[in-house]
Design a protein around this motif. Structure first.
Motif, PDB file in Angstrom:
ATOM      1  N   ALA A  52      32.245  19.845  -7.590  1.00 18.74           N
ATOM      2  CA  ALA A  52      32.377  18.463  -7.115  1.00 18.74           C
ATOM      3  C   ALA A  52      31.026  17.944  -6.639  1.00 18.74           C
ATOM      4  N   ASP A  53      30.850  16.634  -6.680  1.00 20.14           N
ATOM      5  CA  ASP A  53      29.610  15.998  -6.244  1.00 20.14           C
ATOM      6  C   ASP A  53      29.849  15.331  -4.892  1.00 20.14           C
ATOM      7  N   LEU A  54      29.312  15.940  -3.835  1.00 23.47           N
ATOM      8  CA  LEU A  54      29.458  15.428  -2.476  1.00 23.47           C
ATOM      9  C   LEU A  54      28.096  15.080  -1.870  1.00 23.47           C
ATOM     10  N   GLU A  55      27.181  14.674  -2.709  1.00 21.31           N
ATOM     11  CA  GLU A  55      25.840  14.345  -2.226  1.00 21.31           C
ATOM     12  C   GLU A  55      25.901  13.219  -1.195  1.00 21.31           C
ATOM     13  N   GLU A  56      25.272  13.464  -0.045  1.00 25.32           N
ATOM     14  CA  GLU A  56      25.187  12.498   1.049  1.00 25.32           C
ATOM     15  C   GLU A  56      26.564  12.081   1.576  1.00 25.32           C
ATOM     16  N   ALA A  57      27.566  12.906   1.361  1.00 21.00           N
ATOM     17  CA  ALA A  57      28.894  12.601   1.904  1.00 21.00           C
ATOM     18  C   ALA A  57      28.918  12.863   3.402  1.00 21.00           C
ATOM     19  N   GLY A  58      29.741  12.117   4.131  1.00 25.17           N
ATOM     20  CA  GLY A  58      29.884  12.308   5.574  1.00 25.17           C
ATOM     21  C   GLY A  58      31.100  13.157   5.879  1.00 25.17           C
ATOM     22  N   LEU A  59      30.865  14.432   6.240  1.00 25.58           N
ATOM     23  CA  LEU A  59      31.951  15.392   6.491  1.00 25.58           C
ATOM     24  C   LEU A  59      31.935  15.877   7.932  1.00 25.58           C
ATOM     25  N   ASP A  60      31.367  15.081   8.802  1.00 22.09           N
ATOM     26  CA  ASP A  60      31.255  15.446  10.211  1.00 22.09           C
ATOM     27  C   ASP A  60      32.636  15.749  10.784  1.00 22.09           C
TER      28      ASP A  60
END
Length: 427
Positions: free
Chosen positions: A116-124
């Motif tokens: 999966a592509d989660l580049e620069e995703a916010g997973l805080d």
């Protein structure tokens, strides 16, 4: 009337075909279009239904708090969406796109996000216990305070990711790429690393690093594709990144043929590092249109590239479909190079010599082509929107109705005449 009936039958048949290669349920998708409240109500009404939105386009949607648990969302497009506080437990999200997606406080426990592509995703603060992220891209993602206990992060790209105060206890980091990742306060107790794991300093994981972090260094067998080949001791057998770089610098001072031989033998073991360095993992080299070693030499040092071109002017340059975005290629000798379909977005090509180059279908969006020499280049179908074309030389360049210029407009015969280019109709 007869022709109308034929067209009507054709359109009906076309409507039955799956969209983008996926066959998600259109009725369920229409409920989703009504909003999160309607969707979640349907999930409550139909607890036994197997929901499938694989391949669905949900870009930029407000999906905060949505219930996507235990669903098939393979290949779904979710970039730019708000999925904060969403329930994605047990969902299949392989090959899904989450670039710049908000997933704060989301529940992703036991979900599958392979590739999966989660580049620069916010997973805080996301709960990602037991999640499978093998081969996924989490470059510059915000994972501060997230729970990644017992997660599988084999070959995961975590470059410059924020893992401050994240819990990675028991996680598998075999072949993960953590260069420049922020690990302040992160818990790595019992996490498994291997000699092909690249840590935040850019070096390979070793026993000293593992002991300092409370992790466990496991020695396994890895083959050429980054999957397993020989068992070996971690300490003393893995060259440091600095030593490898120094050796390469010394070797490349010689002739280009020696450099090519060296590069052939110097594939990194780590598959993520292979992709960064050559634009592809080693197991997929045979499927490429471009020469990975030519790409490596060009990206690594333009001066040495130009020296190679001077010494071997007749050598074919095969860079078709190569990924060269954001590279510093100013002054590069790319005369007669095959760059058809190449990705050159935001690439520095100032004063590059591209005379006679094949740039058909190349993506040059926002590239800097100041003073670049494109005389005689084939630019049919090239995409140059917002490129800097100041003082670019166009004489004899070939354009067509599919060439998109810096203004966003397509090339016309009038533009070609004014620029000294050649306008062609069709092939």
């Amino acid at each position: 009337m007869k022709h109308f009936c034929i067209v009507w039958v054709f359109l009906c048949c076309m409507s039955l075909l799956p969209v983008s290669g996926f066959s998600y349920d259109s009725e369920h998708y229409s409920v989703l279009q009504q909003g999160v409240k309607s969707w979640n109500a349907m999930r409550v009404r139909e607890p036994e239904t197997r929901f499938d939105l694989s391949g669905a386009n949900m870009k930029g949607k407000n999906l905060k708090g949505i219930d996507f648990s235990h669903m098939n969302l393979t290949g779904a497009l979710l970039d730019g969406s708000d999925l904060s506080e969403a329930d994605l437990r047990g969902a299949v999200l392989d090959n899904a796109v989450f670039k710049n997606t908000l997933l704060y406080e989301a529940l992703l426990r036991d979900a599958s996000l392979r590739d999966a592509d989660l580049e620069e995703a916010g997973l805080d603060g996301a709960d990602m216990r037991g999640v499978v992220l093998d081969g996924a891209v989490l470059r510059q993602a915000d994972l501060a305070g997230s729970l990644l206990r017992d997660a599988s992060l084999r070959g995961t790209d975590l470059r410059a990711a924020n893992l401050r105060m994240a819990d990675l206890g028991g996680a598998s980091l075999d072949g993960a790429y953590l260069w420049r990742a922020v690990l302040d306060g992160a818990n790595l107790e019992g996490a498994v690393v291997t000699p092909v794991t690249i840590v935040e300093t850019g070096s390979f994981a070793d026993q000293a690093w593992a002991e300092k972090k409370g992790a466990s260094l496991t020695i396994a067998e890895h083959d050429n594709s980054g999957a397993i080949a020989v068992e070996k001791e971690a300490a003393g057998q893995q060259k440091s990144a600095e030593k490898m770089l120094a050796e390469k610098e010394e070797t490349l001072k010689g002739d280009p043929d020696t450099a090519t031989v060296y590069l052939e033998k110097s594939w990194p073991i780590n598959p993520v590092q292979q992709k960064i360095r050559f634009g592809v993992t080693r197991d997929k080299v045979e499927t490429l249109m471009y020469d990975v070693h030519q790409r490596e030499l060009l990206v690594d040092n333009v001066s040495r590239w130009n020296k190679m071109r001077k010494e071997s002017p007749e050598k074919p340059i095969r860079l078709a479909e190569a990924t060269l975005s954001r590279k510093m290629l100013d002054g590069a000798d790319l005369r007669n190079a095959d760059l058809s379909g190449a990705l050159l977005k935001r690439t520095d090509l100032v004063e590059a010599d591209m005379r006679g180059a094949n740039l058909r279908g190349a993506n040059l969006r926002e590239a800097d082509l100041t003073n670049a020499d494109l005389r005689g280049a084939d630019l049919r179908g090239a995409y140059l929107w917002r490129a800097n074309l100041s003082w670019t030389m166009w004489e004899g360049a070939i354009v067509d109705a599919q060439t998109v210029l810096g203004t966003g407009k397509k090339a016309t015969p009038e533009w070609a005449r004014k620029s000294g280019a050649l306008y062609r109709l069709g092939d």
